[in-house]
Design a protein around this motif. Structure first.
Motif, short mmCIF file in Angstrom:
data_model
loop_
_atom_site.label_atom_id
_atom_site.label_comp_id
_atom_site.label_asym_id
_atom_site.label_seq_id
_atom_site.Cartn_x
_atom_site.Cartn_y
_atom_site.Cartn_z
N PRO A 165 66.94 40.10 -47.52
CA PRO A 165 68.10 39.57 -48.27
C PRO A 165 67.70 38.88 -49.59
N ASP A 166 68.58 38.97 -50.56
CA ASP A 166 68.38 38.34 -51.87
C ASP A 166 69.54 37.37 -52.11
N GLY A 188 66.38 33.98 -50.70
CA GLY A 188 65.81 35.31 -50.61
C GLY A 188 64.58 35.23 -49.72
N SER A 189 64.48 36.13 -48.75
CA SER A 189 63.36 36.04 -47.80
C SER A 189 62.84 37.42 -47.45
#
Lengths: 309, 257
Positions: free
Chosen positions: B110-111, B121-122
């Motif tokens: 995800p962003d 974000g990760s």
């Protein structure tokens, strides 16, 4: 005169009083300088202990809540050890902060290579959007720190040093400052931060233009282009207190449509594996005035011969 | 410092929206697997109970300064996360079918700059918990008293040294707004028996280990008071195929605050 680090603690402590958005995060280095500020602002001066990954991550988290984090430790531990945190916890999250380093490339030679970070600016060059400030005097450090803290959500790296020039220059937080003017088309020497005095001594009597760079990113290509205007083949010498050649790519970009030669001077890539003093390390890296003069005149001299052939 | 652990009323998703039973269908929009087994997604139940009953966030409050924060640190395989966000109205259901495509805001990691309601974000492991610590400190510095911060990590992710730095610091500082949800599917290499909760306990956290498919157990663990201490909930789920089953490992103690 106080050191840049002492000025950093004093100025940032005052800014904490003025700006409720500001927070300082430390990792057991430089804590004494913020002891009184921590008493006044216990929620905005945080020491995470010897945890440099957490130092950067906490900075990113503070920024996510709208705070302006100022993070400080030695350059090796601030930029190199937690580099992925710098990349992701600021850049990828789309937030900013102020990284303030000390130690630089050769400030603590007796400590050895573990406490040297000659590659810090080159590392940051792999990331987008970092402003890099390299003050050459404590007064300049104050100006640049104030700019950095007030720079909205920008990502700013301030590289403090024990080495300083004899007097401050009127830095503005952006761009290069012409401090010596050669004839039109003369070679341009870009002197970064605390190496200015050595460059001025080294180029005494030479027909060169000297540009002073206390702000190295963004790289002031416009001032460089103007300085070398009129040359058949522009000649540029970079004198940087970190890895030699760090800014050669920036020069190539600035002069992409201008024939040019560039000499990148700075610290060597190889470890010296020597202790001693700052002065001895400047000699080791060829950054003392005598070495600089030899290397700069050799470069410019070659250009003269090829030009007359 | 006292903590309000009972969820306050917060605006629900407009129109009620889909429920838990709809999540497999939402996930199938991303995976193309019409018979997608809920059990294959380790974080689904833990996430659903959190979003449905605990977190004070809604599509209308994604930018509210006093919202609860949920940080998905384990950004791998975010289909369940996206399904929950769609069910709760943070993102349009129509986005799901584009999952991972060039034009889609929904990537395989995800962003936060692309997806409403996504706080970080990760994808690279070990960043969420330090960011969550900074978020707790930032909310305190800003005078936001009530917001709570949750971060979801995996059991293998807990091996990252950056998490150890954060666990020790948060425990020592008594950051009681901080909550970690560790979804344990036995994917960590070189685990210490009973280790996950113990890592937090030894650092002074309030911990509890529960069945990660039991909604009532999850809810009880999420909402148990933990004054003066950060809270870690270890949610055990069935191991990934080929992993050592959780049942083969010594049980962690069930502890409250």
């Amino acid at each position: 005169m106080d050191t840049m680090r002492e000025r950093f603690a004093a100025v940032t402590s005052r800014l904490l009083d003025e700006d409720p958005r500001l927070a300082v995060v430390l990792a057991d280095i430089g804590v004494d300088g913020f002891r009184r500020a921590a008493e006044r602002h216990p929620n905005r001066v945080v020491n995470v202990g010897i945890r440099e990954q957490l130092l950067i991550g906490v900075g990113g988290g503070l920024a996510l809540t709208g705070m302006r984090p100022v993070l400080h430790t030695f350059a090796s531990f601030l930029v190199e050890r937690p580099f992925e945190q710098v990349k992701l916890d600021f850049g990828h999250q789309g937030v900013g902060g102020v990284l303030v380093s000390a130690g630089g490339s050769y400030d603590h030679p007796a400590a050895g290579f573990t406490h040297m970070a000659p590659g810090d600016v080159a590392l940051l060059d792999t990331l987008d959007g970092w402003t890099v400030q390299v003050p050459g005097h404590p007064d300049e450090a104050e100006v640049l720190l104030r700019h950095a803290c007030a720079a909205g959500d920008d990502k700013v790296y301030v590289r403090l040093s024990t080495q300083a020039n004899a007097r401050p220059r009127p830095v503005t937080g952006s761009g290069f400052l012409p401090v010596r003017h050669g004839r039109p088309g003369a070679p341009a020497v870009v002197a970064v931060g605390p190496l200015l005095d050595s460059v001025l001594t080294a180029t005494e009597g030479l027909d060169v233009t000297v540009l002073y760079a206390a702000t190295v990113r963004p790289f002031d290509g416009a001032t460089l282009r103007a300085a070398v205007e009129g040359a058949d083949a522009a000649e540029v010498v970079l004198v940087e207190p970190y890895l030699a050649g760090t800014s050669t790519a920036s020069v190539a970009e600035a002069l992409v449509d201008v024939p040019h030669r560039v000499l990148g001077l700075g610290t060597a890539r190889a470890e010296t594996r020597r202790y001693g003093t700052v002065e001895e390390h400047l000699v080791d890296h060829g950054l003392d005035p005598r070495s600089l003069r030899e290397r700069i005149t050799a470069f410019v001299g070659r250009a003269d011969r090829s030009g007359s052939a | 410092m006292t903590i309000t652990t009972t969820p306050r009323p917060f605006p629900p998703a407009p129109g009620g929206g889909p429920g838990y039973a709809d999540l497999p269908a939402l996930m199938s929009l991303m995976t193309g697997d019409e018979k997608h087994d809920v059990a294959a997604t380790s974080v689904l139940d833990a996430l659903w109970v959190l979003y449905d009953r605990v977190l004070r966030i809604s599509p209308d409050t994604v930018d509210a300064p006093d919202r609860d924060r949920f940080l998905l640190s384990k950004g791998h395989g975010p289909m369940a996360y996206y399904a929950v966000l769609a069910a709760k109205g943070f993102v349009p259901v129509e986005w799901l079918s584009g999952f991972g495509s060039h034009d889609s805001p929904l990537g395989h990691h995800p962003d936060r700059t692309l997806v409403p309601g996504v706080e970080i974000g990760s994808g690279s492991l070990g960043h969420g918990l330090p960011l969550a610590v900074g978020t707790v400190l930032g909310l305190r510095a800003r005078g936001v008293a009530d917001a709570r911060v949750w971060v979801l990590t995996g059991d293998a992710e807990s091996d990252e040294g950056s998490n150890h730095e954060a666990i020790e610091f948060a425990g020592a500082r008594g950051l009681d707004r901080l909550h970690v949800l560790v979804v344990d599917n036995s994917s960590a290499t070189h685990t210490t028996p009973g280790g996950l909760a113990a890592r937090f306990e030894v650092a002074g956290w309030s911990t509890e280990t529960v069945d990660g498919r039991d909604h009532e157990a999850l809810y009880a663990a999420y909402t148990r008071p933990h004054p003066g201490r950060p809270r870690a909930v270890v949610a055990r789920v069935e191991p990934k195929p080929g992993a050592r089953p959780a049942s083969a490992r010594p049980a962690s103690a069930h502890r409250g605050a």
